[in-house]
Design a protein around this motif. Structure first.
Motif, PDB file in Angstrom:
ATOM      1  N   THR A 176      19.992  -9.971 -43.837  1.00  0.00           N
ATOM      2  CA  THR A 176      18.839  -9.868 -42.941  1.00  0.00           C
ATOM      3  C   THR A 176      19.285  -9.342 -41.579  1.00  0.00           C
ATOM      4  OG1 THR A 176      19.097 -12.167 -42.221  1.00  0.00           O
ATOM      5  CG2 THR A 176      17.544 -11.758 -44.016  1.00  0.00           C
ATOM      6  N   ARG A 177      18.367  -8.620 -40.954  1.00  0.00           N
ATOM      7  CA  ARG A 177      18.566  -8.174 -39.569  1.00  0.00           C
ATOM      8  C   ARG A 177      17.314  -8.543 -38.796  1.00  0.00           C
ATOM      9  NH1 ARG A 177      20.107  -2.673 -39.564  1.00  0.00           N
ATOM     10  NH2 ARG A 177      22.238  -3.346 -39.239  1.00  0.00           N
ATOM     11  N   GLU A 178      17.533  -9.187 -37.654  1.00  0.00           N
ATOM     12  CA  GLU A 178      16.434  -9.601 -36.791  1.00  0.00           C
ATOM     13  C   GLU A 178      16.661  -8.967 -35.421  1.00  0.00           C
ATOM     14  OE1 GLU A 178      15.897 -13.703 -34.751  1.00  0.00           O
ATOM     15  OE2 GLU A 178      15.008 -13.846 -36.759  1.00  0.00           O
ATOM     16  N   VAL A 179      15.692  -8.170 -34.991  1.00  0.00           N
ATOM     17  CA  VAL A 179      15.788  -7.505 -33.692  1.00  0.00           C
ATOM     18  C   VAL A 179      14.650  -8.018 -32.817  1.00  0.00           C
ATOM     19  CG1 VAL A 179      15.792  -5.309 -32.457  1.00  0.00           C
ATOM     20  CG2 VAL A 179      16.783  -5.446 -34.749  1.00  0.00           C
ATOM     21  N   SER A 236       9.589  -5.887 -23.713  1.00  0.00           N
ATOM     22  CA  SER A 236       9.006  -4.824 -22.912  1.00  0.00           C
ATOM     23  C   SER A 236       8.052  -5.485 -21.920  1.00  0.00           C
ATOM     24  CB  SER A 236       8.258  -3.831 -23.804  1.00  0.00           C
ATOM     25  OG  SER A 236       7.648  -2.839 -23.015  1.00  0.00           O
ATOM     26  N   GLY A 237       8.496  -5.603 -20.686  1.00  0.00           N
ATOM     27  CA  GLY A 237       7.706  -6.321 -19.692  1.00  0.00           C
ATOM     28  C   GLY A 237       7.602  -7.779 -20.096  1.00  0.00           C
ATOM     29  N   SER A 238       6.376  -8.261 -20.231  1.00  0.00           N
ATOM     30  CA  SER A 238       6.188  -9.651 -20.639  1.00  0.00           C
ATOM     31  C   SER A 238       5.943  -9.775 -22.144  1.00  0.00           C
ATOM     32  CB  SER A 238       5.015 -10.264 -19.877  1.00  0.00           C
ATOM     33  OG  SER A 238       3.834  -9.560 -20.179  1.00  0.00           O
ATOM     34  N   PHE A 239       6.016  -8.654 -22.875  1.00  0.00           N
ATOM     35  CA  PHE A 239       5.787  -8.671 -24.319  1.00  0.00           C
ATOM     36  C   PHE A 239       7.114  -8.769 -25.083  1.00  0.00           C
ATOM     37  CE2 PHE A 239       2.069  -6.421 -22.690  1.00  0.00           C
ATOM     38  CZ  PHE A 239       1.062  -7.207 -23.244  1.00  0.00           C
ATOM     39  N   ARG A 240       7.042  -9.481 -26.181  1.00  0.00           N
ATOM     40  CA  ARG A 240       8.217  -9.620 -27.038  1.00  0.00           C
ATOM     41  C   ARG A 240       7.812  -9.240 -28.457  1.00  0.00           C
ATOM     42  NH1 ARG A 240      11.053 -15.311 -28.624  1.00  0.00           N
ATOM     43  NH2 ARG A 240      10.509 -14.847 -30.741  1.00  0.00           N
ATOM     44  N   THR A 241       8.589  -8.371 -29.096  1.00  0.00           N
ATOM     45  CA  THR A 241       8.327  -8.014 -30.483  1.00  0.00           C
ATOM     46  C   THR A 241       9.526  -8.407 -31.341  1.00  0.00           C
ATOM     47  OG1 THR A 241       9.199  -5.781 -30.212  1.00  0.00           O
ATOM     48  CG2 THR A 241       6.822  -6.074 -29.901  1.00  0.00           C
ATOM     49  N   LEU A 242       9.231  -8.737 -32.580  1.00  0.00           N
ATOM     50  CA  LEU A 242      10.265  -9.154 -33.508  1.00  0.00           C
ATOM     51  C   LEU A 242      10.218  -8.255 -34.733  1.00  0.00           C
ATOM     52  CD1 LEU A 242      12.384 -11.236 -34.580  1.00  0.00           C
ATOM     53  CD2 LEU A 242      10.438 -12.518 -35.476  1.00  0.00           C
ATOM     54  N   ASP A 243      11.317  -7.603 -35.028  1.00  0.00           N
ATOM     55  CA  ASP A 243      11.446  -6.812 -36.252  1.00  0.00           C
ATOM     56  C   ASP A 243      12.398  -7.552 -37.170  1.00  0.00           C
ATOM     57  OD1 ASP A 243       9.824  -4.723 -35.389  1.00  0.00           O
ATOM     58  OD2 ASP A 243      11.506  -3.709 -34.413  1.00  0.00           O
ATOM     59  N   ASP A 278      17.103  -7.208 -25.094  1.00  0.00           N
ATOM     60  CA  ASP A 278      17.008  -7.063 -26.545  1.00  0.00           C
ATOM     61  C   ASP A 278      18.232  -7.674 -27.224  1.00  0.00           C
ATOM     62  OD1 ASP A 278      14.846  -5.593 -25.778  1.00  0.00           O
ATOM     63  OD2 ASP A 278      15.561  -3.686 -26.579  1.00  0.00           O
ATOM     64  N   THR A 279      18.011  -8.292 -28.381  1.00  0.00           N
ATOM     65  CA  THR A 279      19.116  -8.825 -29.179  1.00  0.00           C
ATOM     66  C   THR A 279      18.944  -8.379 -30.625  1.00  0.00           C
ATOM     67  OG1 THR A 279      17.964 -10.897 -29.622  1.00  0.00           O
ATOM     68  CG2 THR A 279      19.457 -10.876 -27.743  1.00  0.00           C
ATOM     69  N   ASP A 280      20.052  -8.226 -31.313  1.00  0.00           N
ATOM     70  CA  ASP A 280      20.086  -7.784 -32.700  1.00  0.00           C
ATOM     71  C   ASP A 280      21.007  -8.736 -33.455  1.00  0.00           C
ATOM     72  OD1 ASP A 280      20.404  -6.484 -35.108  1.00  0.00           O
ATOM     73  OD2 ASP A 280      20.840  -4.527 -34.223  1.00  0.00           O
ATOM     74  N   THR A 281      20.460  -9.483 -34.407  1.00  0.00           N
ATOM     75  CA  THR A 281      21.226 -10.458 -35.172  1.00  0.00           C
ATOM     76  C   THR A 281      21.245 -10.040 -36.634  1.00  0.00           C
ATOM     77  OG1 THR A 281      20.499 -12.204 -33.673  1.00  0.00           O
ATOM     78  CG2 THR A 281      21.414 -12.900 -35.770  1.00  0.00           C
ATOM     79  N   MET A 282      22.436 -10.037 -37.246  1.00  0.00           N
ATOM     80  CA  MET A 282      22.569  -9.660 -38.643  1.00  0.00           C
ATOM     81  C   MET A 282      23.351 -10.742 -39.392  1.00  0.00           C
ATOM     82  SD  MET A 282      23.894  -6.077 -40.334  1.00  0.00           S
ATOM     83  CE  MET A 282      25.538  -6.169 -39.684  1.00  0.00           C
ATOM     84  N   THR A 283      22.846 -11.123 -40.570  1.00  0.00           N
ATOM     85  CA  THR A 283      23.516 -12.096 -41.428  1.00  0.00           C
ATOM     86  C   THR A 283      23.626 -11.503 -42.824  1.00  0.00           C
ATOM     87  OG1 THR A 283      22.507 -13.895 -40.163  1.00  0.00           O
ATOM     88  CG2 THR A 283      23.486 -14.465 -42.275  1.00  0.00           C
TER      89      THR A 283
END
Length: 154
Positions: free
Chosen positions: A72-75, A79-86, A30-35
């Motif tokens: 903005t915050r992008e997370v 989870s396994g082979s799935f990727r979600t973007l918030d 998991d990565t969390d990017t904030m600008t």
């Protein structure tokens, strides 16, 4: 300039704060990017202690009021082979206040226009918001400002 060696400085500044939180453990991805984009209005005094026709060596001190204009915050979560973007737009109703001091040098190019370089330090006060950024984690910061200065009353 309102006294021979003392002047009042103001203007507009822009600050971009960018952070990336990488995984703590090797099995996390998991990565969390904030600008964060701030626009501010500095107000301060400048004391010229060495000056001639072109060069000026000075000390400066003052304060700045900054407002978050975009954040903005992008997370990205895996989870396994799935990727979600918030993706969140961040807001901060409070102003960010700071005080600063530095020593600088300027070189007059034409009439009222000069180039300057000013190393300094600033302290950012806690504005009470829930948004965690470098101003809260490390309120004392060192900086190097450079740019073009216009003396209005020259």
């Amino acid at each position: 300039q309102f006294l021979p060696r003392l002047s009042l400085d103001s203007g507009v500044n822009y600050s971009r704060l960018y952070s990336v939180r990488n995984p703590l453990y090797s099995d996390e991805r998991d990565t969390d990017t904030m600008t964060l984009h701030y626009v501010g209005v500095p107000l301060g005094f400048r004391f010229n202690f060495l000056q001639n026709q072109r060069f000026n060596l000075y000390a400066a001190a003052g304060g700045t009021a900054q407002k978050l204009v975009s954040g903005t915050r992008e997370v990205i979560r895996y989870s396994g082979s799935f990727r979600t973007l918030d993706y969140d737009n961040l807001q901060e109703p409070q102003w960010q206040w700071s005080v600063n001091a530095g020593i600088g040098v300027s070189y007059r190019l034409l009439g009222s226009m000069s180039l300057y370089v000013q190393p300094g330090m600033s302290y950012h006060f806690d504005n009470g918001s829930d948004l965690v950024n470098v101003y809260k984690r490390r309120p004392l910061n060192f900086s190097l400002s450079a740019g073009v200065r216009f003396d209005i009353f020259r």
